[in-house]
Design a protein around this motif. Structure first.
Motif, PDB file in Angstrom:
ATOM      1  N   UNK A  38       0.977  -1.183  -0.014  1.00 19.08           N
ATOM      2  CA  UNK A  38       0.007   0.050   0.012  1.00 19.08           C
ATOM      3  C   UNK A  38       0.854   0.978  -0.003  1.00 19.08           C
ATOM      4  N   UNK A  39       1.112   2.026  -1.118  1.00 19.68           N
ATOM      5  CA  UNK A  39       1.914   3.016  -1.277  1.00 19.68           C
ATOM      6  C   UNK A  39       1.479   4.299  -1.468  1.00 19.68           C
ATOM      7  N   UNK A  40       1.748   5.360  -0.975  1.00 23.02           N
ATOM      8  CA  UNK A  40       1.215   6.616  -1.188  1.00 23.02           C
ATOM      9  C   UNK A  40       2.064   7.639  -1.663  1.00 23.02           C
ATOM     10  N   UNK A  41       3.349   7.166  -2.226  1.00 25.49           N
ATOM     11  CA  UNK A  41       4.256   7.956  -2.890  1.00 25.49           C
ATOM     12  C   UNK A  41       3.593   8.986  -3.912  1.00 25.49           C
ATOM     13  N   UNK A  42       4.092   9.956  -4.339  1.00 25.30           N
ATOM     14  CA  UNK A  42       3.605  10.829  -5.351  1.00 25.30           C
ATOM     15  C   UNK A  42       3.880  10.165  -6.768  1.00 25.30           C
ATOM     16  N   UNK A  43       4.730   9.303  -7.089  1.00 25.74           N
ATOM     17  CA  UNK A  43       4.985   8.741  -8.213  1.00 25.74           C
ATOM     18  C   UNK A  43       4.710   7.041  -7.960  1.00 25.74           C
ATOM     19  N   UNK A  44       4.161   6.594  -8.888  1.00 22.96           N
ATOM     20  CA  UNK A  44       3.694   5.141  -8.728  1.00 22.96           C
ATOM     21  C   UNK A  44       5.087   4.449  -8.431  1.00 22.96           C
TER      22      UNK A  44
END
Length: 307
Positions: A38-44
């Motif tokens: 589950x990633x919430x970084x600006x870039x995928x």
């Protein structure tokens, strides 16, 4: 991924982690049913493995909320939560497999490995502090501090507790584990459930991290007093005095500039005394290795029986 057919879902909350691929690769030998990032970084993030499920949130999300999102998608009977800078060893993979196969009813918490020869000073100090607090500090009925960097529990227990509090950014693990304790869920800390912590600290980051956590601990305990009723955040004299001495350094700098010169030596003496106490206590606290055996010495009794 090894075909051991464990009913286990691995959930990794992540934000701009440079170690994500390394973390995922260290988990493959467990043979879990699935790995959910589950990633919430600006870039995928570049996660192209077909056996990894990526949930990209596109906006910054607290770790607790990210864990809840992963748990809602999980299919396994057991859940294991792993931070995106925590790398498993062969021993920790075996510990997870053994815990799931024996159908553990406890929350299994892990600890960090401290590499005294190769780790930089501040990452080493942080890992030693965490190891001390989790495996070597004498426990009492009011000690309820556990870390969420890597832990395993039954999914139905997680759902019964209600998951993590989505509104808490830091100290969410202590609040969550306090609710587990209030429901009578047992805990184990197993030395084989070890991991390498890839987070790097410099002096500024080390102090900022502790000030941030200390501030949030007071805020969360004040906001949810019913959760922490009967519990205490006992840290031990070395940690308390270190925090106190560190907090007084900027105040001493200000006071030395505004108070009469005759009082400056007294203020400096108090500060030096506080600084000297942790210096004397830290070597005693941190020396040596964790006690032999598979579990912490205080695990027998209140929480569960040692194997």
């Amino acid at each position: 991924m090894a075909m051991t057919n464990l009913s286990l879902s691995i959930i990794i909350p992540s934000y701009k982690s440079p170690h994500l691929s390394t973390v995922i690769n260290s988990l493959r030998g467990i043979g879990a049913l699935e790995i959910i990032v589950v990633d919430s970084s600006p870039e995928k993030p570049d996660v192209v493995d077909e056996d990894v499920t990526l949930v990209w949130l596109q906006r910054r999300t607290p770790a607790g909320a990210a864990r809840n999102i992963g748990a809602a998608r999980a299919k396994g009977e057991y859940l294991i939560f792993v931070d995106s800078d925590v790398v498993f060893t062969e021993r920790s993979r075996s510990a997870v497999i053994e815990a799931v196969r024996r159908k553990t009813q406890s929350v299994i918490c892990g600890h960090y490995i401290a590499d005294r020869e190769n780790d930089p000073f501040f990452p080493l100090l942080q890992n030693l502090i965490l190891d001390y607090r989790m495996t070597r500090k004498p426990s009492s009925d009011s000690d309820d501090w556990w870390a969420s960097s890597h832990f395993l529990m039954l999914r139905n227990f997680f759902e019964e507790v209600g998951g993590f509090n989505n509104s808490i950014e830091t100290y969410e693990d202590v609040e969550f584990f306090s609710r587990c304790r209030n429901l009578g869920i047992k805990f184990e800390i197993t030395h084989d459930f070890e991991a390498v912590h890839y987070k790097n600290y410099d002096f500024k980051g080390f102090l900022a991290d502790y000030y941030h956590k200390a501030f949030n601990s007071f805020q969360v305990r004040r906001r949810y007093p019913h959760v922490f009723k009967g519990s205490s955040a006992k840290l031990g004299p070395a940690i308390v005095l270190t925090w106190l001495a560190g907090a007084l350094v900027p105040f001493w700098a200000v006071l030395s500039a505004v108070v009469p010169a005759s009082l400056t030596p007294a203020i400096a003496g108090i500060l030096l005394l506080l600084l000297a106490c942790p210096v004397a206590l830290w070597p005693v606290m941190l020396k040596g290795l964790p006690p032999p055996g598979n579990c912490a010495p205080w695990r027998c009794g209140r929480f569960s029986a040692c194997p």
